[in-house]
Design a protein around this motif. Structure first.
Motif, PDB file in Angstrom:
ATOM      1  N   ASP A 132      22.257  28.936  -3.530  1.00 50.51           N
ATOM      2  CA  ASP A 132      23.467  28.158  -3.196  1.00 50.51           C
ATOM      3  C   ASP A 132      24.185  27.655  -4.446  1.00 50.51           C
ATOM      4  N   GLN A 133      23.503  27.705  -5.579  1.00 47.68           N
ATOM      5  CA  GLN A 133      24.115  27.169  -6.816  1.00 47.68           C
ATOM      6  C   GLN A 133      24.555  28.245  -7.813  1.00 47.68           C
ATOM      7  N   TYR A 134      24.025  29.476  -7.647  1.00 44.75           N
ATOM      8  CA  TYR A 134      24.346  30.537  -8.612  1.00 44.75           C
ATOM      9  C   TYR A 134      25.011  31.724  -7.917  1.00 44.75           C
ATOM     10  N   THR A 135      25.739  32.498  -8.724  1.00 45.82           N
ATOM     11  CA  THR A 135      26.316  33.769  -8.269  1.00 45.82           C
ATOM     12  C   THR A 135      25.886  34.848  -9.263  1.00 45.82           C
ATOM     13  N   ILE A 136      25.591  36.032  -8.749  1.00 44.88           N
ATOM     14  CA  ILE A 136      25.089  37.120  -9.610  1.00 44.88           C
ATOM     15  C   ILE A 136      26.250  37.963 -10.146  1.00 44.88           C
ATOM     16  N   LEU A 137      26.174  38.312 -11.425  1.00 46.97           N
ATOM     17  CA  LEU A 137      27.148  39.268 -11.975  1.00 46.97           C
ATOM     18  C   LEU A 137      26.741  40.659 -11.496  1.00 46.97           C
ATOM     19  N   PRO A 138      27.655  41.414 -10.873  1.00 42.92           N
ATOM     20  CA  PRO A 138      27.278  42.694 -10.259  1.00 42.92           C
ATOM     21  C   PRO A 138      26.933  43.781 -11.288  1.00 42.92           C
ATOM     22  N   ILE A 189      22.785  37.052  -0.806  1.00 47.15           N
ATOM     23  CA  ILE A 189      22.894  37.236  -2.252  1.00 47.15           C
ATOM     24  C   ILE A 189      24.388  37.324  -2.575  1.00 47.15           C
ATOM     25  N   SER A 190      24.885  36.447  -3.425  1.00 52.66           N
ATOM     26  CA  SER A 190      26.331  36.420  -3.709  1.00 52.66           C
ATOM     27  C   SER A 190      26.643  37.092  -5.036  1.00 52.66           C
TER      28      SER A 190
END
Ligand SMILES: C=C(O[C@@H]1C=C(C(=O)O)C=C[C@H]1O)C(=O)O
Length: 284
Positions: A64-70, A272-273
């Protein structure tokens, strides 16, 4: 304001960082912090680090706090070559035994628990220790080492010592790749930092591309100045790794998170964002 960028200080992460234009990024205010995964995981969770490589398990703890670089990761389709359980007895005889776990890792220690508990249905006792092979095996039957610690141990390993590659075991039981590290960014800086994140992301992608194009050659020469190891060892090592994050990798990650949840190691990961330069962020 600086953008603090975490950098996993293991060779396995290097293809994403090797060709970054650090002078340019420094001028833009990017500050690189090279540390082992466990330290980066903690620093990112405390907001000391804004973006960079962390254990994929740590991402699972902070979805909920991080986003992944694709398109970026440290993964292996099968054997990884640097995440080993070294054991005095065959793996099938570890039930009831004592295992020392490296304090550097988050993904691999939980992967080992899944492998032993869920795949092999064994009950073992774990102790977390500094990654020192001799110390770990003084009072334990087996030890888990990762990264360059595992590689250096492998080179001096006694022939009677059993060794198990966790990526290979994960593949045998799931037929999926395993993702050990992801590049994540803290959501609370996403909006403010979209531009610098974009520049950094392009840098990671082109560094990976350049490494693949020249077969990791330049990077391997520079690694060998610090670590020795034959050229063919390092070529095989990087051929066995993968730095993408395809749908298949994401499938592997969801399965890893589900298995960890079943064992009570992690809260359920629903989404997974992935970051996107265009729409900032989307979920898959
Ligand atoms: C492939 C490896 O992956 C590493 C394993 C990690 C972990 O277990 O938490 C974290 C980052 C990765 O760079 C390795 O260390 O050998």
């Amino acid at each position: 304001m600086s953008l603090v960028v975490g950098e996993i200080s293991y060779t396995n992460m290097l293809p994403l960082y090797y060709y970054l234009d650090r002078d340019y990024l420094n001028r833009l205010g990017c500050m690189f912090v090279p540390q082992i995964p466990a330290q980066l995981n903690e620093a990112m969770s405390k907001g000391i680090i804004d973006v960079g490589g962390i254990s994929s398990f740590s991402y699972g703890e902070h979805v909920d706090q991080y986003t992944i670089l694709p398109n970026l990761s440290v993964s292996s389709p099968k054997s990884v070559g640097s995440i080993f359980l070294f054991s005095k007895v065959p793996i099938t005889r570890l039930d009831g035994k004592k295992i020392a776990l490296t304090s550097s890792s988050a993904t691999s220690v939980n992967l080992l628990k899944i492998i032993l508990q869920t795949f092999y249905q064994m009950d073992v006792t774990y102790t977390v220790m500094e990654p020192n092979f001799n110390e770990m095996l003084k009072e334990h039957d087996a030890c888990l080492l990762i990264g360059d610690d595992a590689i250096l141990t492998l080179w001096g390993l006694a022939p009677d010592m059993h060794r198990y590659d966790l990526g290979q075991i994960w593949f045998e039981f799931t037929k999926l790749p395993m993702t050990y590290a992801v590049l994540a960014v803290r959501n609370d800086i996403l909006q403010r930092e979209n531009e610098r994140i974009g520049i950094l992301f392009d840098g990671f992608v082109s560094s990976k591309k350049k490494c693949i194009e020249n077969n990791y050659e330049e990077m391997i020469s520079s690694i060998r100045k610090e670590f020795n190891g034959s050229k063919s060892f390092w070529e095989d090592y990087f051929q066995g790794l993968n730095h993408d994050l395809s749908e298949r990798h994401i499938e592997g990650l969801y399965l890893f998170y589900d298995k960890a949840t079943e064992l009570g190691l992690l809260k359920k990961v629903n989404t997974i964002s992935l970051w996107s330069a265009l729409d900032r962020c989307h979920s898959i």
